[in-house]
Design a protein around this motif. Sequence first.
Motif, short mmCIF file in Angstrom:
data_model
loop_
_atom_site.label_atom_id
_atom_site.label_comp_id
_atom_site.label_asym_id
_atom_site.label_seq_id
_atom_site.Cartn_x
_atom_site.Cartn_y
_atom_site.Cartn_z
N VAL A 14 0.84 -1.21 0.00
CA VAL A 14 0.00 0.00 0.00
C VAL A 14 0.88 1.26 0.00
CG1 VAL A 14 -1.66 1.34 1.36
CG2 VAL A 14 -1.98 -1.13 1.08
N LEU A 15 1.89 1.27 0.85
CA LEU A 15 2.73 2.48 0.94
C LEU A 15 3.57 2.68 -0.32
CD1 LEU A 15 3.73 2.39 4.71
CD2 LEU A 15 2.24 4.02 3.57
N LEU A 16 4.02 1.58 -0.95
CA LEU A 16 4.76 1.75 -2.21
C LEU A 16 3.85 2.34 -3.28
CD1 LEU A 16 7.46 1.35 -3.74
CD2 LEU A 16 6.59 -0.86 -4.50
N GLY A 17 2.58 1.87 -3.31
CA GLY A 17 1.60 2.40 -4.27
C GLY A 17 1.37 3.88 -4.05
N LEU A 18 1.25 4.28 -2.77
CA LEU A 18 1.01 5.71 -2.47
C LEU A 18 2.25 6.55 -2.76
CD1 LEU A 18 -0.97 5.31 0.88
CD2 LEU A 18 -1.89 6.06 -1.32
N ALA A 19 3.42 6.00 -2.49
CA ALA A 19 4.65 6.78 -2.68
C ALA A 19 5.05 6.89 -4.14
CB ALA A 19 5.80 6.14 -1.89
N THR A 20 4.79 5.82 -4.93
CA THR A 20 5.25 5.85 -6.33
C THR A 20 4.07 5.66 -7.29
OG1 THR A 20 5.82 3.48 -6.31
CG2 THR A 20 7.57 5.03 -5.73
N LEU B 245 0.88 2.62 -8.94
CA LEU B 245 0.17 1.36 -8.71
C LEU B 245 0.86 0.17 -9.36
CD1 LEU B 245 -3.61 2.32 -9.03
CD2 LEU B 245 -2.32 1.71 -6.99
N PHE B 246 1.54 0.43 -10.51
CA PHE B 246 2.20 -0.68 -11.20
C PHE B 246 3.31 -1.27 -10.33
CE2 PHE B 246 5.30 -2.58 -14.05
CZ PHE B 246 4.49 -3.47 -14.75
N ALA B 247 4.12 -0.37 -9.75
CA ALA B 247 5.21 -0.84 -8.87
C ALA B 247 4.65 -1.61 -7.68
CB ALA B 247 6.05 0.34 -8.40
N ALA B 248 3.53 -1.11 -7.12
CA ALA B 248 2.91 -1.78 -5.97
C ALA B 248 2.40 -3.15 -6.37
CB ALA B 248 1.77 -0.93 -5.43
N ALA B 249 1.78 -3.24 -7.57
CA ALA B 249 1.25 -4.53 -8.04
C ALA B 249 2.39 -5.52 -8.26
CB ALA B 249 0.46 -4.33 -9.32
N PRO C 104 14.96 -5.43 -8.97
CA PRO C 104 15.39 -4.36 -9.87
C PRO C 104 14.27 -3.88 -10.81
CG PRO C 104 16.46 -6.44 -10.46
CD PRO C 104 15.78 -6.64 -9.14
N MET C 105 13.38 -4.81 -11.18
CA MET C 105 12.23 -4.43 -12.01
C MET C 105 11.28 -3.52 -11.24
SD MET C 105 10.89 -7.73 -14.13
CE MET C 105 9.77 -6.98 -15.28
N ILE C 106 11.13 -3.81 -9.92
CA ILE C 106 10.23 -2.97 -9.11
C ILE C 106 10.85 -1.58 -8.95
CG2 ILE C 106 8.93 -2.77 -6.96
CD1 ILE C 106 9.31 -5.79 -6.55
N GLY C 107 12.18 -1.53 -8.73
CA GLY C 107 12.87 -0.24 -8.62
C GLY C 107 12.69 0.57 -9.91
N TRP C 108 12.87 -0.09 -11.04
CA TRP C 108 12.69 0.55 -12.35
C TRP C 108 11.24 1.03 -12.50
CZ3 TRP C 108 16.17 0.93 -16.65
CH2 TRP C 108 15.58 1.30 -17.86
N ALA C 109 10.29 0.17 -12.12
CA ALA C 109 8.86 0.51 -12.25
C ALA C 109 8.50 1.67 -11.32
CB ALA C 109 8.00 -0.70 -11.92
N ALA C 110 9.14 1.73 -10.14
CA ALA C 110 8.85 2.84 -9.21
C ALA C 110 9.19 4.17 -9.87
CB ALA C 110 9.65 2.67 -7.93
#
Lengths: 315, 53
Positions: free
Chosen positions: A115-121, A123-127, A163-169
Motif C-alpha cells: 500500500v505504501l509503495l503504491g502511495l509513494a510511487t 500502482l504498477f510498482a505496488a502490483a 530491480p524491475m520494481i525499482g525501475w517501475a517505481a
Amino acid sequence: MSDASLNTAQNSAQPYEAGFGDYFALLKPRVMTLVVFTALVGLIAAPVAVHPFVGFAAILFIAVGGGASGALNMWWDADIDAVMKRTARRPVPAGKVTGDEAFAFGMTLAGFSVVLLGLATNLFAAALLAFTIFFYVVIYTMWLKRWTPQNIVIGGAAGAFPPMIGWAAATGGVSLESVLMFALVFMWTPPHFWALALFTKMDYDNAQVPMLTVTHGRPATRRHILIYTVLLAALAIGVGFTAIGGPLYLAVAVYLNARFLKGAVDIWRRDETMAEADSYLTERRFFKASLVYLFAHFGAIAAEAILSSLGWGLW
Amino acid sequence: MALSRQHDVHKRRFSRNLGLGLVLVGLVALVFGLTIAKVSDDNFVMPAEEEST
C-alpha cells in the motif's frame, strides 16, 4: 537456597520473550541486502528522475516487502528449517517466535509495504511488489520448493523482481532493460544455490527438499552449474551492449564472467572424493565469488547510469 | 494483577517496545517527508474536487 539460585530458577521458568532482534531476523536481513541493492540499481538506471526522498521510501518499502516474504517463508518452512543446520537457529524453529506470530508479522508488513509503495510511487510498482511476495510465498515456498528439483530455477524469479520494481517505481512500467536486470538475477540464482547445496551436504537430504543434489545426484548438479554459468555469461556480457551497459560494465562483466566460468569448469571436473578431500573448497569459493559477481554487475550498471547522467556515458 | 513499575515483564519487553516505538516514529517521519516531497514537486496539482472546496 541462596537468593542467587532462587533468581536463576525463576528466570529459567519464565517463557522466552521475543525481542526486537528476533522479529528483525524474520525479515532475512542478509537476503534483504541483495533486494535493497538490486532495487536501488533498478531505480538509478531508470531513465526517469525520482525525488531522492521518494526513491529512498520506495527502496525501503521494497525491502520491507522482501522481508515480509522472508517472514512468511519462515512461518511455512519451520518444519524443514528445524532439521537443517543452516536454518535451525531461525526464530521460529528456535522457539523464539511462534509460527502464528511470524505469519501475522509477515502479512501485516506485506500489506503495509504494498500500500505504501503504491502511495509513494505508482500502482504498477505496488502490483509488481504484491506479485513478487505472492510468487515467493505461494509459488516457491508452498508449492515448488517441496515438489520439484527445478525449485531454485523457477523460484529464483522472486529474487529477480526487485530491480524491475525499482525501475517501475521510477518509470511506472517495464522495458527491455528492466527485463534484462531481472534475467541477470534469474540466471545467476541456480548456480549460486546449487554450489551451496553441494557443500551443505546432508541438510537438504535430511529435510527431504528435492534439491537437484538429492534427486539427480551430485555429478548432474555440477553439470547444471556449468550449463547455467555459460548461459549466464552470455547474458551478462550481452547486457553490456544495451542502454544500461557501457564500457565500464563490459570490462567488469568480461573479467568476472571469465573467472566465474573457470570456477564452474573446476566444479564440473571434480568428483565427490576430490571435493571431500579439501572440504568443498572450490564449491565454497564459487559460492562466495557468486555474491561478488552479482554485486559487481549491478554496481557497474549503477556506475554507468551515474556516468551517463554526468554526461560521461560512452554509449 | 497489577504490575509494579519495575516488574520483570517491563524489562523483558523493553527492546521490543523501544524498537516498535522507533519504527512508528520513523513511519510518521516517512509519511511526512513523502508529503513534502510530493507537494513540492513542480508537476503537483490539486485534484479538482479539492480545489473547489
